[in-house]
Design a protein around this motif. Structure first.
Motif, PDB file in Angstrom:
ATOM      1  N   SER A 249       0.737  -1.283   0.051  1.00  0.00           N
ATOM      2  CA  SER A 249       0.098  -0.014  -0.031  1.00  0.00           C
ATOM      3  C   SER A 249       0.780   1.012   0.194  1.00  0.00           C
ATOM      4  CB  SER A 249      -0.898   0.221   1.178  1.00  0.00           C
ATOM      5  OG  SER A 249      -0.122   0.027   2.353  1.00  0.00           O
ATOM      6  N   GLU A 268       4.349  -0.007  11.977  1.00  0.00           N
ATOM      7  CA  GLU A 268       4.789  -0.942  11.114  1.00  0.00           C
ATOM      8  C   GLU A 268       5.905  -1.809  11.490  1.00  0.00           C
ATOM      9  OE1 GLU A 268       2.752  -1.917   8.401  1.00  0.00           O
ATOM     10  OE2 GLU A 268       1.464  -0.309   9.051  1.00  0.00           O
ATOM     11  N   LYS A 367       5.059  -1.338   2.249  1.00  0.00           N
ATOM     12  CA  LYS A 367       4.191  -0.181   2.498  1.00  0.00           C
ATOM     13  C   LYS A 367       5.153   0.917   2.295  1.00  0.00           C
ATOM     14  CE  LYS A 367       0.847  -0.206   5.293  1.00  0.00           C
ATOM     15  NZ  LYS A 367       0.067  -0.322   6.374  1.00  0.00           N
TER      16      LYS A 367
END
Length: 399
Positions: A249, A268, A367
């Motif tokens: 993403s 994360e 990400k």
């Protein structure tokens, strides 16, 4: 005719020349994409030519060989100090990028032209143990004056670079570079002025040996011109169709405050992901402010050094980030400083970088988090970036 046995002075000069050559090759092998590395390597190659040509001049009696060697020696001297001046401009961030680029081009063209002219004017003869003198006094005066001016301008630029930086390591490196340049200037000028110590070794050989020590210290100990090794490989999809929702993403956090982006990055990391940060803030300050663990940090900075990337080197930055995505599946990258990249490059180049990273993140499952102060962009450019990301304000999704 070249003598069969080299004296101690010639052995020292020859060894130093080989070391200069090896040092230039080493720097290029570590980072051939950065201009500062290329300039340093050219200067090192020029120093190798200077020392090896002096060995030839000291050990041959053939007039035509001596004359050719002296001309090449003069050209190499001009190229050495010219590229050192170009290097100093590359490091001086007090000048804007356009002025630095135009200045480097003018210097390299001017020095190359002047070097050829001076070389054609040169004519000389060897003088045992005291360098070599020349019969063309005017050409020697022009050469000595030229390299002195180039060295002086370089030292001034190094200290301007030092004054514009808050990085104490880089500030000390500027001083060391200036000291090495002064020693080199003394060595080259002593040759043309016929200065020597007598006995086994000339003053120039001592100077070049000291210069070699300074440069090796900067490159090997300080790692001044090194960036991470990159093989330039890109990302490839395993299938023809990839569903972004099932893989990586890309998140755009529109805020003048970068803290929300760092907080998301840290979240994360807590999931066990390997992280990398690209930032305009000094890495030490980032680590003091945020708990980023062992995450690798790249500093967007025109001053060369380990884990620093020139903002003009978008291809270098792209390769590093692609390599991280490839080697760390489901990793996370925080790309801070897009506004700075836009100010140093065209928006089209930065957009191409962003599009490439976005596609790679989707493919690899990584990400990509990108904080952005949208007030620095036009409405059109902002829209072009937003359409590639999930847009967030703070932590509230606003797409």
């Amino acid at each position: 005719m070249v003598s069969g046995v080299l004296g101690f002075d010639s052995v020292v000069l020859g060894t130093t020349g080989v070391l200069f050559l090896s040092l230039g090759i080493y720097v290029l092998s570590k980072n051939h994409r950065q201009k500062s590395s290329v300039y340093f390597a050219i200067a090192a190659f020029s120093l190798a030519a200077i020392t090896l040509l002096e060995v030839l001049i000291e050990n041959t009696s053939q007039a035509d060989v001596i004359n050719l060697a002296i001309r090449l020696h003069a050209l190499a001297s001009m190229m050495c100090f010219g590229t050192m001046l170009a290097l100093s401009l590359e490091l001086d961030t007090s000048m804007d990028a356009t002025r630095r680029m135009n200045g480097r081009r003018a210097i390299l063209v001017g020095v190359s032209t002047a070097g050829v002219i001076i070389a054609l004017m040169m004519d000389g003869r060897p003088q045992s143990w005291s360098g070599f003198g020349t019969t063309g006094g005017l050409s020697v005066m022009v050469l000595i004056s030229s390299i002195s001016l180039l060295a002086g301008a370089s030292i001034k630029s190094y200290f301007q670079a030092r004054a514009s930086s808050t990085d104490e390591t880089f500030r000390s490196q500027c001083v060391i570079l200036s000291g090495g340049l002064i020693i080199t200037l003394a060595g080259v000028e002593s040759i043309y002025m016929g200065l020597g110590l007598g006995g086994l070794i000339t003053f120039s050989a001592i100077c070049f040996l000291a210069t070699e020590g300074v440069l090796i210290h900067l490159v090997v100990v300080h790692k001044l011109f090194q960036l991470p090794d990159m093989d330039g490989r890109g990302m490839q999809a395993d299938g023809d169709i990839i569903d972004p929702a099932l893989t990586g993403s890309t998140l755009l956090i529109e805020s003048k405050d970068t803290r929300p982006a760092y907080e998301m990055f840290i979240q994360e990391l807590s999931k066990g992901k390997e992280g990398m940060i690209v930032t305009r803030t000094h890495p030490d300050q980032v680590r003091e402010t945020y708990e980023i663990g062992s995450s690798r940090t790249l500093w967007l900075c025109s001053q060369p050094g380990a884990d620093r990337v020139d903002p003009l080197g978008l291809s270098i930055l792209q390769n590093i980030l692609l390599e991280h995505m490839r080697d760390n599946k489901n990793g996370v990258i925080l790309l801070e400083g897009v506004e700075y990249l836009v100010s140093e490059n065209s928006i089209d180049k930065v957009l191409r970088l962003i599009y490439t990273l976005r596609d790679a993140a989707v493919i690899s499952g990584a990400k990509l988090i990108m904080p952005l102060d949208t007030s620095t962009l036009s409405i059109k450019d902002q829209a072009l970036i937003e359409r590639e990301f999930t847009v967030m304000t703070g932590f509230s999704v606003s797409d």
